[in-house]
Design a protein around this motif. Structure first.
Motif, mmCIF file in Angstrom:
data_model
loop_
_atom_site.group_PDB
_atom_site.id
_atom_site.type_symbol
_atom_site.label_atom_id
_atom_site.label_comp_id
_atom_site.label_asym_id
_atom_site.label_seq_id
_atom_site.Cartn_x
_atom_site.Cartn_y
_atom_site.Cartn_z
ATOM 1 N N ARG A 293 1.967 12.726 -12.917
ATOM 2 C CA ARG A 293 1.819 11.931 -14.133
ATOM 3 C C ARG A 293 3.077 12.001 -15.006
ATOM 4 N N ILE A 294 3.727 13.146 -15.036
ATOM 5 C CA ILE A 294 4.984 13.238 -15.784
ATOM 6 C C ILE A 294 6.017 12.265 -15.206
ATOM 7 N N MET A 295 6.100 12.213 -13.904
ATOM 8 C CA MET A 295 7.091 11.333 -13.272
ATOM 9 C C MET A 295 6.755 9.857 -13.505
ATOM 10 N N ILE A 296 5.483 9.505 -13.399
ATOM 11 C CA ILE A 296 5.082 8.116 -13.663
ATOM 12 C C ILE A 296 5.414 7.742 -15.107
ATOM 13 N N GLY A 297 5.062 8.652 -16.035
ATOM 14 C CA GLY A 297 5.302 8.374 -17.443
ATOM 15 C C GLY A 297 6.771 8.284 -17.798
ATOM 16 N N THR A 298 7.567 9.156 -17.223
ATOM 17 C CA THR A 298 9.006 9.130 -17.490
ATOM 18 C C THR A 298 9.622 7.831 -16.990
ATOM 19 N N TYR A 299 9.157 7.387 -15.838
ATOM 20 C CA TYR A 299 9.641 6.111 -15.283
ATOM 21 C C TYR A 299 9.222 4.949 -16.178
ATOM 22 N N ALA A 300 7.975 4.947 -16.617
ATOM 23 C CA ALA A 300 7.462 3.840 -17.433
ATOM 24 C C ALA A 300 8.168 3.742 -18.783
ATOM 25 N N LEU A 301 8.688 4.872 -19.263
ATOM 26 C CA LEU A 301 9.368 4.888 -20.562
ATOM 27 C C LEU A 301 10.882 4.733 -20.442
ATOM 28 N N SER A 302 11.370 4.667 -19.231
ATOM 29 C CA SER A 302 12.820 4.669 -19.041
ATOM 30 C C SER A 302 13.449 3.332 -19.433
ATOM 31 N N SER A 303 14.725 3.382 -19.693
ATOM 32 C CA SER A 303 15.466 2.202 -20.115
ATOM 33 C C SER A 303 15.345 1.091 -19.070
ATOM 34 N N GLY A 304 14.987 -0.081 -19.525
ATOM 35 C CA GLY A 304 14.852 -1.212 -18.611
ATOM 36 C C GLY A 304 13.444 -1.415 -18.099
ATOM 37 N N TYR A 305 12.590 -0.418 -18.255
ATOM 38 C CA TYR A 305 11.211 -0.525 -17.762
ATOM 39 C C TYR A 305 10.169 -0.399 -18.873
ATOM 40 N N TYR A 306 10.597 0.049 -20.041
ATOM 41 C CA TYR A 306 9.666 0.289 -21.149
ATOM 42 C C TYR A 306 8.836 -0.958 -21.465
ATOM 43 N N ASP A 307 9.486 -2.082 -21.665
ATOM 44 C CA ASP A 307 8.768 -3.310 -22.017
ATOM 45 C C ASP A 307 7.893 -3.805 -20.879
ATOM 46 N N ALA A 308 8.391 -3.668 -19.662
ATOM 47 C CA ALA A 308 7.663 -4.187 -18.504
ATOM 48 C C ALA A 308 6.410 -3.387 -18.192
ATOM 49 N N ASP B 48 -6.165 11.514 -2.266
ATOM 50 C CA ASP B 48 -6.220 10.078 -2.531
ATOM 51 C C ASP B 48 -6.320 9.858 -4.037
ATOM 52 N N PRO B 49 -5.192 9.968 -4.761
ATOM 53 C CA PRO B 49 -5.230 9.880 -6.223
ATOM 54 C C PRO B 49 -5.868 8.609 -6.751
ATOM 55 N N LEU B 50 -5.610 7.459 -6.122
ATOM 56 C CA LEU B 50 -6.175 6.207 -6.622
ATOM 57 C C LEU B 50 -7.695 6.224 -6.549
ATOM 58 N N SER B 51 -8.230 6.724 -5.442
ATOM 59 C CA SER B 51 -9.685 6.834 -5.312
ATOM 60 C C SER B 51 -10.256 7.751 -6.385
ATOM 61 N N MET B 52 -9.542 8.834 -6.682
ATOM 62 C CA MET B 52 -9.966 9.749 -7.736
ATOM 63 C C MET B 52 -9.955 9.039 -9.089
ATOM 64 N N TYR B 53 -8.897 8.269 -9.358
ATOM 65 C CA TYR B 53 -8.787 7.573 -10.637
ATOM 66 C C TYR B 53 -9.922 6.563 -10.817
ATOM 67 N N LEU B 54 -10.356 5.930 -9.742
ATOM 68 C CA LEU B 54 -11.410 4.920 -9.818
ATOM 69 C C LEU B 54 -12.753 5.505 -10.251
ATOM 70 N N PHE B 55 -12.894 6.813 -10.151
ATOM 71 C CA PHE B 55 -14.147 7.449 -10.555
ATOM 72 C C PHE B 55 -14.363 7.323 -12.061
ATOM 73 N N ASP B 56 -13.280 7.086 -12.820
ATOM 74 C CA ASP B 56 -13.358 6.953 -14.274
ATOM 75 C C ASP B 56 -13.362 5.490 -14.723
ATOM 76 N N LEU B 57 -13.644 4.595 -13.812
ATOM 77 C CA LEU B 57 -13.537 3.159 -14.083
ATOM 78 C C LEU B 57 -14.362 2.716 -15.294
ATOM 79 N N CYS B 58 -15.548 3.258 -15.444
ATOM 80 C CA CYS B 58 -16.460 2.807 -16.505
ATOM 81 C C CYS B 58 -16.151 3.423 -17.865
ATOM 82 N N THR B 59 -15.486 4.556 -17.865
ATOM 83 C CA THR B 59 -15.299 5.290 -19.115
ATOM 84 C C THR B 59 -13.966 4.984 -19.811
#
Length: 503
Positions: free
Chosen positions: A379-394, A438-449
C-alpha cells in the motif's frame, strides 16, 4: 484442542456464567451490587486464559491493571459515584489506540513493545467511565487487511469455525466478543474494519459519523477515513459504549462540535419493534452477482422482517458505488504513504542497522524493510506512485472526484429514505490462507462497506442469520446520514428484537 466451536460459544451463555451476560445486564448487576466489577473482570480474564491460546484474539492481556480498575469501579459504585452507565463492565481495546499501561503495536514489528507516553482520547474516556480494559486485541498491521492474517504477531481465528477468518482489520475485537472473552470492545473502521468482522462473527459493530469519535491517539492508517467505534453482542450494548466514547475533542482537528444523537434512547425505543413510518432503501449496487446465495437469502429475509415491523422498503440507485473500490484503493494508500513516513527509525520504534557502519538513510531503509509486512509495503508503494509527479491528478485527484460523487449518491438517497440497507459482506467468512496470495479478492470482501467511509457517514452491522450451506454468520448493514447515528440504533434494535437469537 480447546472447544471454541459454535457449541462452545453457546455453552458460555448459562445463567450462572457471567461471561454469558450482555454488557447491559452486567452493568445493572454491578450497579445494584449483585455482582462486583472484580468478579466480572476476573471471570473474563479466566475465560481469556481458557480459550485465547486457540483463538489468538489478544496481543496483550493486562490482568493486574484490569483488576485494579475494577476495584476502583466497585468503590465508585459503593460510594454512589458511578461515572457512567457501563461502570465496572470490562472491555477489549483494539491495539491501534495508545495506552500508557500496555504496549501499543498496531499489529506491527515496527512498534514491537512500544509504550506510549499518553493515552488516546478513547482510552481516556473509557478509563473515566470506570470501564476496566482487559487487554489489547490483535489486528491486521496498521489496520491494513480484511482477515487479521496480516498481523506481525499471530493469526486470529473465528470462534464459529477456527479454520476461518474473523474478519479484519479488527478481527481480534470481534473474536473476543463472539467467544465471550469480553462483553464489549473497541474497533476502528477505515473501510469496514468494524462492520465486516462483526458480520462474520455474529456480533454488532458500528462505524460512527466521521469526526464524532476522537482520533487523537489512534495510530493513523488513512486520516480522512479512519474512525473508532463501538462493538458489542447486542445493539443496546453497542449504544451504551457509543455514548461513552463519542463527543467533541479539541485535540483532534477533524472532531465535529455538533451534539451526538441520543443513541441509547434510540436503541431502547427501537427494541419496542415499531418501525411505522420509517423509509428504508435497498441499494441496488450492493447485491446480486458475486454474492453468496445464503447471504442474499438472509438479506431478503431481513427485508421481509423490516416490512413486517411497519417499515416501507424501496429500491435505491447509487450509481457511483460501483467505483468505490477503485477510488478507495487510491485514496487510502496515498494517505498511508504519507502517514507511515513517520516510522523512520530516528525517533521511536524499531531500528535496524544502527551499528555505526550505516548512514541515516541506510538505517531508515533497513528498518522499514524489516519492520513493515508485505501488505503495508504494497500500500505504501501504491500510494507513493499515486501521489508522484505526473500521476497525482490522474490517480489521486480523480479518486477524490469519485469520492464526491459517492457522497452525492448518499445525499440523494437520503432525500428519499431514512436509512439504507445492504448485506455487510458479499460472502461469509472464508478459510484462513484462502485469499492471502490474492489481494484483489481480499479487497472485494469490503465491497459493501467502503462507500460509507468515503462519504463519512454512519453505518452498523447487525447479525441477520446463518448461511445453512456453511453454518457461518451473515450480517445486515444499516446506513444512515452523517450525525443521524441514532437511526442505526432504532432500526437495528427493532430488527434484532424481531429476528431473535442467531444460530
Amino acid at each position: 484442542m480447546t472447544d471454541v466451536s459454535t457449541d462452545g460459544v453457546r455453552a458460555t451463555r448459562a445463567s450462572n456464567d457471567v461471561t454469558g451476560l450482555s454488557a447491559a445486564e452486567l452493568a445493572e448487576k454491578i450497579a445494584s451490587r449483585e455482582l462486583s466489577s472484580v468478579e466480572v473482570t476476573r471471570a473474563h480474564l479466566d475465560r481469556i486464559a481458557e480459550i485465547d491460546g486457540e483463538l489468538g484474539a489478544f496481543l496483550h492481556v493486562g490482568g493486574d491493571e484490569a483488576l485494579a480498575a475494577a476495584e476502583a469501579a466497585d468503590a465508585a459504585v459503593a460510594a454512589g459515584e458511578a461515572p457512567s452507565a457501563l461502570t465496572g463492565v470490562p472491555l477489549a481495546l483494539k491495539d491501534a489506540f495508545t495506552t500508557t499501561d500496555a504496549p501499543t503495536t498496531c499489529g506491527s514489528r515496527m512498534l514491537e513493545g512500544w509504550m506510549s507516553p499518553y493515552d488516546a482520547t478513547v482510552t481516556a474516556r473509557l478509563r473515566a467511565a470506570g470501564i476496566p480494559i482487559l487487554g489489547k486485541t490483535n489486528m491486521d498491521e496498521f489496520a491494513m487487511g480484511s482477515s487479521t492474517e496480516n498481523s506481525a504477531y499471530q493469526v486470529t481465528r473465528n470462534p464459529w469455525d477456527t479454520t476461518r477468518i474473523p474478519g479484519g482489520s479488527g478481527g481480534g475485537s470481534a473474536a473476543a466478543l463472539a467467544s465471550h472473552q469480553a462483553p464489549l470492545a473497541i474497533g476502528t473502521d477505515t473501510g469496514g474494519s468494524i462492520r465486516q468482522p462483526a458480520a462474520v462473527t455474529a456480533t454488532v459493530g458500528v462505524k460512527p459519523t466521521y469526526g464524532t469519535v476522537s482520533r487523537y491517539g489512534l495510530i493513523a492508517c488513512a486520516s480522512s477515513l479512519d474512525q473508532g467505534g463501538p462493538c458489542g453482542r447486542t445493539v443496546l450494548d453497542t449504544a451504551l459504549l457509543h455514548e461513552v466514547i463519542a463527543g467533541h475533542d479539541a485535540r483532534d482537528a477533524t472532531s465535529v462540535s455538533a451534539a451526538v444523537p441520543d443513541v441509547v434512547a434510540a436503541a431502547r425505543a427501537g427494541a419496542g419493534g415499531d418501525l411505522s413510518g420509517v423509509r428504508i432503501g435497498v441499494v441496488s449496487q450492493l447485491q446480486g452477482e458475486g454474492y453468496q446465495d445464503g447471504v442474499l437469502a438472509s438479506f431478503r429475509e431481513a427485508c421481509d422482517t423490516l416490512t413486517g415491523l411497519g417499515a416501507t422498503i424501496v429500491e435505491v440507485d447509487c450509481p457511483h458505488f460501483t467505483y468505490a473500490l477503485g477510488a478507495y484503493y487510491l485514496i487510502l494508500p496515498s494517505e498511508v504513504s504519507s502517514n507511515l513516513a513517520r516510522f523512520d527509525a530516528m525517533r521511536y520504534g524499531l531500528r535496524v542497522g544502527d551499528d555505526g557502519t550505516h548512514s541515516a538513510d541506510e538505517v531508515m531503509a533497513l528498518t522499514r524493510a524489516a519492520g513493515f509486512g508485505p501488505e503495508v509495503k504494497r500500500r505504501i508503494m501504491i500510494g507513493t506512485y499515486a501521489l508522484s509527479s505526473g500521476y497525482y491528478d490522474a490517480y489521486y485527484g480523480q479518486a477524490q472526484k469519485v469520492r464526491t460523487l459517492i457522497a452525492r449518491d448518499f445525499a440523494a438517497a437520503y432525500e428519499q429514505v431514512d436509512v439504507l440497507i445492504s448485506p455487510t459482506t458479499p460472502t461469509t467468512a472464508f478459510h484462513l490462507g484462502e485469499k492471502v496470495d490474492d489481494p484483489l479478492s481480499m479487497y472485494l470482501f469490503d465491497l459493501c462497506t467502503l462507500p460509507v467511509n468515503l462519504a463519512g457517514t454512519a453505518a452498523m452491522s447487525v447479525p441477520s442469520g446463518v448461511d445453512p450451506a456453511d453454518g457461518m454468520p451473515v450480517g445486515l448493514q444499516i446506513m444512515a446520514p452523517a450525525l443521524a447515528d441514532d437511526r442505526l440504533y432504532r432500526v437495528g434494535a427493532a430488527y434484532e428484537a424481531a429476528r431473535g437469537p442467531i444460530g
